[in-house]
Design a protein around this motif. Structure first.
Motif, PDB file in Angstrom:
ATOM      1  N   GLU A  29      33.769 -27.198  45.960  1.00 29.22           N
ATOM      2  CA  GLU A  29      33.734 -25.731  45.861  1.00 29.22           C
ATOM      3  C   GLU A  29      33.973 -25.266  44.431  1.00 29.22           C
ATOM      4  N   ARG A  30      34.981 -25.832  43.769  1.00 28.95           N
ATOM      5  CA  ARG A  30      35.326 -25.317  42.441  1.00 28.95           C
ATOM      6  C   ARG A  30      34.250 -25.647  41.409  1.00 28.95           C
ATOM      7  N   ILE A  31      33.611 -26.808  41.500  1.00 29.06           N
ATOM      8  CA  ILE A  31      32.552 -27.131  40.540  1.00 29.06           C
ATOM      9  C   ILE A  31      31.298 -26.317  40.846  1.00 29.06           C
ATOM     10  N   SER A  32      31.065 -26.023  42.128  1.00 31.19           N
ATOM     11  CA  SER A  32      29.909 -25.205  42.513  1.00 31.19           C
ATOM     12  C   SER A  32      30.037 -23.792  41.958  1.00 31.19           C
ATOM     13  N   ILE A  33      31.237 -23.247  42.020  1.00 33.82           N
ATOM     14  CA  ILE A  33      31.467 -21.897  41.488  1.00 33.82           C
ATOM     15  C   ILE A  33      31.153 -21.849  40.001  1.00 33.82           C
ATOM     16  N   ILE A  34      31.567 -22.868  39.258  1.00 37.86           N
ATOM     17  CA  ILE A  34      31.243 -22.943  37.829  1.00 37.86           C
ATOM     18  C   ILE A  34      29.731 -22.869  37.622  1.00 37.86           C
ATOM     19  N   ALA A  35      28.976 -23.643  38.393  1.00 40.11           N
ATOM     20  CA  ALA A  35      27.517 -23.699  38.245  1.00 40.11           C
ATOM     21  C   ALA A  35      26.870 -22.355  38.575  1.00 40.11           C
ATOM     22  N   PHE A  36      27.283 -21.735  39.662  1.00 37.55           N
ATOM     23  CA  PHE A  36      26.680 -20.464  40.060  1.00 37.55           C
ATOM     24  C   PHE A  36      27.027 -19.339  39.085  1.00 37.55           C
ATOM     25  N   GLU A  37      28.249 -19.344  38.585  1.00 37.83           N
ATOM     26  CA  GLU A  37      28.638 -18.326  37.594  1.00 37.83           C
ATOM     27  C   GLU A  37      27.816 -18.476  36.312  1.00 37.83           C
ATOM     28  N   LEU A  38      27.579 -19.710  35.889  1.00 33.68           N
ATOM     29  CA  LEU A  38      26.730 -19.939  34.715  1.00 33.68           C
ATOM     30  C   LEU A  38      25.307 -19.464  34.967  1.00 33.68           C
ATOM     31  N   ALA A  39      24.790 -19.764  36.148  1.00 35.09           N
ATOM     32  CA  ALA A  39      23.418 -19.396  36.472  1.00 35.09           C
ATOM     33  C   ALA A  39      23.225 -17.881  36.457  1.00 35.09           C
ATOM     34  N   LEU A  40      24.238 -17.128  36.869  1.00 33.59           N
ATOM     35  CA  LEU A  40      24.154 -15.669  36.862  1.00 33.59           C
ATOM     36  C   LEU A  40      23.883 -15.119  35.469  1.00 33.59           C
ATOM     37  N   LYS A  41      24.355 -15.831  34.452  1.00 32.92           N
ATOM     38  CA  LYS A  41      24.193 -15.381  33.067  1.00 32.92           C
ATOM     39  C   LYS A  41      22.928 -15.942  32.423  1.00 32.92           C
ATOM     40  N   SER A  45      29.320 -38.541  51.848  1.00 33.21           N
ATOM     41  CA  SER A  45      29.933 -37.702  50.808  1.00 33.21           C
ATOM     42  C   SER A  45      28.912 -36.716  50.248  1.00 33.21           C
ATOM     43  N   SER A  46      27.651 -37.148  50.157  1.00 32.22           N
ATOM     44  CA  SER A  46      26.590 -36.261  49.673  1.00 32.22           C
ATOM     45  C   SER A  46      26.237 -35.185  50.691  1.00 32.22           C
ATOM     46  N   LEU A  47      26.357 -35.515  51.958  1.00 33.02           N
ATOM     47  CA  LEU A  47      26.101 -34.513  52.998  1.00 33.02           C
ATOM     48  C   LEU A  47      27.149 -33.408  52.939  1.00 33.02           C
ATOM     49  N   LEU A  48      28.413 -33.799  52.737  1.00 33.23           N
ATOM     50  CA  LEU A  48      29.470 -32.804  52.549  1.00 33.23           C
ATOM     51  C   LEU A  48      29.186 -31.983  51.296  1.00 33.23           C
ATOM     52  N   TRP A  49      28.764 -32.644  50.240  1.00 33.39           N
ATOM     53  CA  TRP A  49      28.411 -31.965  48.984  1.00 33.39           C
ATOM     54  C   TRP A  49      27.355 -30.894  49.251  1.00 33.39           C
ATOM     55  N   LYS A  50      26.273 -31.275  49.916  1.00 33.25           N
ATOM     56  CA  LYS A  50      25.160 -30.353  50.161  1.00 33.25           C
ATOM     57  C   LYS A  50      25.591 -29.171  51.026  1.00 33.25           C
ATOM     58  N   ASN A  51      26.326 -29.442  52.083  1.00 33.51           N
ATOM     59  CA  ASN A  51      26.762 -28.371  52.985  1.00 33.51           C
ATOM     60  C   ASN A  51      27.721 -27.400  52.288  1.00 33.51           C
ATOM     61  N   THR A  52      28.596 -27.950  51.443  1.00 38.24           N
ATOM     62  CA  THR A  52      29.562 -27.104  50.726  1.00 38.24           C
ATOM     63  C   THR A  52      28.860 -26.230  49.698  1.00 38.24           C
ATOM     64  N   VAL A  53      27.914 -26.804  48.972  1.00 36.29           N
ATOM     65  CA  VAL A  53      27.146 -26.027  47.990  1.00 36.29           C
ATOM     66  C   VAL A  53      26.378 -24.909  48.693  1.00 36.29           C
ATOM     67  N   ASN A  54      25.796 -25.203  49.841  1.00 34.67           N
ATOM     68  CA  ASN A  54      25.094 -24.171  50.616  1.00 34.67           C
ATOM     69  C   ASN A  54      26.031 -23.027  50.990  1.00 34.67           C
ATOM     70  N   ALA A  55      27.249 -23.367  51.378  1.00 37.42           N
ATOM     71  CA  ALA A  55      28.219 -22.339  51.761  1.00 37.42           C
ATOM     72  C   ALA A  55      28.596 -21.463  50.568  1.00 37.42           C
ATOM     73  N   ILE A  56      28.827 -22.083  49.427  1.00 40.46           N
ATOM     74  CA  ILE A  56      29.169 -21.322  48.217  1.00 40.46           C
ATOM     75  C   ILE A  56      28.007 -20.437  47.790  1.00 40.46           C
ATOM     76  N   SER A  57      26.790 -20.917  47.962  1.00 39.13           N
ATOM     77  CA  SER A  57      25.611 -20.160  47.513  1.00 39.13           C
ATOM     78  C   SER A  57      25.497 -18.807  48.198  1.00 39.13           C
ATOM     79  N   LYS A  58      26.051 -18.674  49.394  1.00 39.53           N
ATOM     80  CA  LYS A  58      25.991 -17.416  50.124  1.00 39.53           C
ATOM     81  C   LYS A  58      26.743 -16.302  49.396  1.00 39.53           C
ATOM     82  N   LYS A  59      27.670 -16.669  48.544  1.00 41.32           N
ATOM     83  CA  LYS A  59      28.409 -15.684  47.753  1.00 41.32           C
ATOM     84  C   LYS A  59      27.634 -15.253  46.511  1.00 41.32           C
TER      85      LYS A  59
END
Length: 366
Positions: free
Chosen positions: A172-184, A200-214
């Motif tokens: 979650e925390r690394i995903s937020i960094i990526a999405f915040e950068l992308a906004l700019k 572990s990659s399946l958890l990665w993908k599902n978590t990134v999808n969840a963060i993307s909704k924000k």
């Protein structure tokens, strides 16, 4: 007047040489932009082993603790390569600093600058319009740090194993960094995984999808690691922000570095939740260039630019540094690594002077 305290760790090989050029940029910033950047220098890596018997002496670590961020050079060399793994310059200093300060997010830009297209191994029709990619790599989890990990020996066979483990909070925390950068930037995130075979990659993908909704304004897509490397070679222009786990980020960031033409142009930032960061060139200590005044200091100078951007939000100064570098390149100034089949290059100290001069003469408003 804003005051910034930086721990400077030049290290080994070309580290002190390129750091010397970065001091020129700091001097211009202090005078032109009315910023008070205070630097304190400490030994790290091989030179610290020689002077203190350890790659990360206590006074160096304390100096980093008492600073606002770290500007790191390069460590390692032939002299220390036969030391035990945990005592080597890289392992005993850089990896320890990342873990100690919880520098979980590695931000590594890969830009093909105008005029340097001939240095890329890719065909002209692929890179004619350049590319500007940021690789966001999770840096303190995954396969490199997962336990258990062991080497096993018996009379029949040898075997070894490593454990790749990720916690949802880490993703979650690394995903937020990526999405915040992308906004700019161009509002695109490409997440890299191998969810077709790895839990572990399946958890990665599902978590990134969840963060993307924000982040509804950011376009998200997923690629398997093998396909991602092929796509970077086939069409790097399609990428904006690439989000990776530790292992996959290691692979992707080096792939991006290769197609950029010269590792001497590539900086990196490793930051934590408090915007404390370690900033360094992506290349190594280049012992073959040490003492020859031929090393490219641009990656080190760009690392300072990232420091000002990510740790202190001084984007206008970072932009001015980057403009000075682009102007230097546009006017045809090249260090040894940026010249093919020619002796028409300029020296380390000369390009540092040129960039500092362009920075001084450039804009100074926010």
């Amino acid at each position: 007047m804003k005051k910034i305290k930086i721990a400077v760790l030049p290290g080994d090989g070309i580290g002190p040489e390129v750091m010397k050029e970065t001091y020129k940029i700091i001097e211009v910033i202090n005078n032109k932009f009315k910023i008070n950047i205070e630097t304190n220098e400490y030994d790290v890596g091989g030179i610290a082993i020689d002077n203190y018997g350890t790659p990360l002496p206590k006074n160096t670590l304390k100096g980093c603790e008492n600073s606002d961020s770290i500007l790191f050079g390069s460590v390692g060399g032939e002299k220390w390569k036969n030391l035990p793994f945990k005592q080597q310059p890289e392992t005993g200093s850089l990896l320890k600093l990342r873990k100690y300060f919880n520098l979980f997010a590695n931000i590594r830009p890969a830009i093909l600058y105008k005029g340097l297209e001939n240095l890329s191994p890719l065909k002209n029709n692929i890179i004619k319009n350049g590319f500007d990619i940021i690789c966001v790599r999770e840096l303190t989890g995954g396969l490199y740090y997962g336990k258990p990990k062991k080497k096993k020996f018996n009379v029949i066979n040898k075997y070894a194993y490593d454990t790749k483990i990720y916690y949802q909070k880490e993703i979650e925390r690394i995903s937020i960094i990526a999405f915040e950068l992308a906004l700019k930037r161009n509002k695109k995130v490409t997440s890299i995984d191998k969810s077709n075979v790895l839990n572990s990659s399946l958890l990665w993908k599902n978590t990134v999808n969840a963060i993307s909704k924000k982040y509804p304004k950011v376009q998200l897509n997923h690629l398997y690691i093998d396909n991602a490397v092929m796509q970077i070679i086939n069409n790097p222009k399609q990428f904006d922000v690439i989000l990776c786990s530790n292992l996959f980020g290691d692979i992707i960031s080096d792939s991006c570095a290769m197609i950029s033409g010269s590792i001497g142009m590539l900086p990196s930032a490793s930051i934590n939740n408090n915007n404390f960061g370690l900033y360094e060139p992506s290349g190594g200590s280049a012992p073959e260039l040490t003492g020859k005044n031929m090393a490219n200091p641009i990656a080190q100078i760009l690392s300072l630019s990232l420091l000002l951007r990510y740790s202190f939000k001084l984007n206008y100064i970072a932009n001015n540094i980057e403009k000075a570098i682009k102007k230097t390149l546009y006017q045809g100034y090249r260090t040894f690594d940026l010249i093919k089949n020619s002796n028409n290059y300029i020296y380390t100290n000369q390009i540092g002077d040129i960039i500092a001069n362009f920075l001084y003469k450039g804009e100074n408003n926010e």
